[in-house]
Design a protein around this motif. Sequence first.
Motif, PDB file in Angstrom:
ATOM      1  N   CYS A 135     -39.099 -83.477  45.882  1.00  0.00           N
ATOM      2  CA  CYS A 135     -38.229 -82.562  45.157  1.00  0.00           C
ATOM      3  C   CYS A 135     -36.968 -83.318  44.757  1.00  0.00           C
ATOM      4  O   CYS A 135     -36.500 -84.197  45.488  1.00  0.00           O
ATOM      5  CB  CYS A 135     -37.874 -81.358  46.028  1.00  0.00           C
ATOM      6  N   GLY A 136     -36.432 -82.979  43.587  1.00  0.00           N
ATOM      7  CA  GLY A 136     -35.264 -83.691  43.088  1.00  0.00           C
ATOM      8  C   GLY A 136     -34.070 -82.778  42.877  1.00  0.00           C
ATOM      9  O   GLY A 136     -34.204 -81.550  42.771  1.00  0.00           O
ATOM     10  N   LEU A 165     -43.835 -85.702  42.570  1.00  0.00           N
ATOM     11  CA  LEU A 165     -43.132 -85.337  41.343  1.00  0.00           C
ATOM     12  C   LEU A 165     -44.105 -85.391  40.167  1.00  0.00           C
ATOM     13  O   LEU A 165     -44.937 -86.298  40.086  1.00  0.00           O
ATOM     14  CB  LEU A 165     -41.970 -86.299  41.086  1.00  0.00           C
ATOM     15  N   PRO A 166     -44.030 -84.430  39.256  1.00  0.00           N
ATOM     16  CA  PRO A 166     -44.918 -84.450  38.082  1.00  0.00           C
ATOM     17  C   PRO A 166     -44.691 -85.708  37.237  1.00  0.00           C
ATOM     18  O   PRO A 166     -43.576 -86.241  37.183  1.00  0.00           O
ATOM     19  CB  PRO A 166     -44.509 -83.192  37.307  1.00  0.00           C
ATOM     20  N   MET A 190     -37.072 -78.583  31.363  1.00  0.00           N
ATOM     21  CA  MET A 190     -38.079 -79.612  31.601  1.00  0.00           C
ATOM     22  C   MET A 190     -37.646 -80.545  32.728  1.00  0.00           C
ATOM     23  O   MET A 190     -38.471 -80.960  33.554  1.00  0.00           O
ATOM     24  CB  MET A 190     -38.350 -80.424  30.334  1.00  0.00           C
ATOM     25  N   THR A 191     -36.362 -80.873  32.769  1.00  0.00           N
ATOM     26  CA  THR A 191     -35.867 -81.743  33.839  1.00  0.00           C
ATOM     27  C   THR A 191     -36.087 -81.098  35.200  1.00  0.00           C
ATOM     28  O   THR A 191     -36.512 -81.763  36.153  1.00  0.00           O
ATOM     29  CB  THR A 191     -34.370 -82.053  33.631  1.00  0.00           C
ATOM     30  N   LEU A 192     -35.819 -79.803  35.308  1.00  0.00           N
ATOM     31  CA  LEU A 192     -36.084 -79.093  36.562  1.00  0.00           C
ATOM     32  C   LEU A 192     -37.563 -79.173  36.928  1.00  0.00           C
ATOM     33  O   LEU A 192     -37.919 -79.432  38.083  1.00  0.00           O
ATOM     34  CB  LEU A 192     -35.660 -77.627  36.444  1.00  0.00           C
ATOM     35  N   LEU A 238     -38.517 -82.375  38.357  1.00  0.00           N
ATOM     36  CA  LEU A 238     -37.963 -82.570  39.701  1.00  0.00           C
ATOM     37  C   LEU A 238     -38.697 -81.716  40.742  1.00  0.00           C
ATOM     38  O   LEU A 238     -38.279 -81.639  41.893  1.00  0.00           O
ATOM     39  CB  LEU A 238     -36.471 -82.210  39.709  1.00  0.00           C
ATOM     40  N   ASN A 239     -39.788 -81.084  40.324  1.00  0.00           N
ATOM     41  CA  ASN A 239     -40.545 -80.166  41.190  1.00  0.00           C
ATOM     42  C   ASN A 239     -39.725 -78.938  41.562  1.00  0.00           C
ATOM     43  O   ASN A 239     -39.883 -78.366  42.647  1.00  0.00           O
ATOM     44  CB  ASN A 239     -41.035 -80.868  42.465  1.00  0.00           C
TER      45      ASN A 239
END
Length: 212
Positions: free
Chosen positions: A72-73, A109-110, A180-182, A185-186
């Motif tokens: 997770c980010g 992470l994707p 998209m950034t979220l 970040l999973n």
Amino acid sequence: MTEKDIDTQAEQTEQEQEQAQAQVILTWFQHIQQVLKEQYEEYEVEGQIGNNPTYGPMFAFTLTKEGKTCSCGFFLNEIMRNFQTNPNAALWLSSFFVDLLRSPESHPLPNPPQSEDEAKALLDKHIVPYCATTVREEFPDQKIYVDLELHPEHGPVLEAGFVAVEEGNNTCALPLQYLMTLYLLNRDPAEPMVQAMYRLYEENGLGVSESN
């Protein structure tokens, strides 16, 4: 002092500022990694530092146990804000891993999209429909409109609002790039939109008017 000396001094000052900033980022990274190690003692905790050109420094952490990994980010600015103002910041941080760890599967992470077409497909087929559905499910008693708009500063945004509110602050909008950034970040890309809608819900007294 010559012009060359001034340029050299300016470069040194800039380098010192960059080094100081890098040290701040590293200090926060090490602190957050230690917090996660204390929260999840039975897991191996690894992390990495990245930088988003729009949203700044980011941290990603991976918890590993018996071959299962969950990542997770986070944005550095949200970490700093929470740990400076939230007395339960450690719980806030660890909460993002709870659902990931409950799943029997690993959650790395994707993979980021490798082209504009892939990015567009990810937004059109997954992120935008998911956010729209989640917001509508969160307020089943309200008519919700969700639409794509073009913001002069932030570019394409996902906008949502309550049909019942015709005046004043009646919409919220988040950049597609942020959503998209979220996702990458999973994180749940719908969460900030749901939170914003709840603020609109309360500000416009929708719950109050219905209960009277």
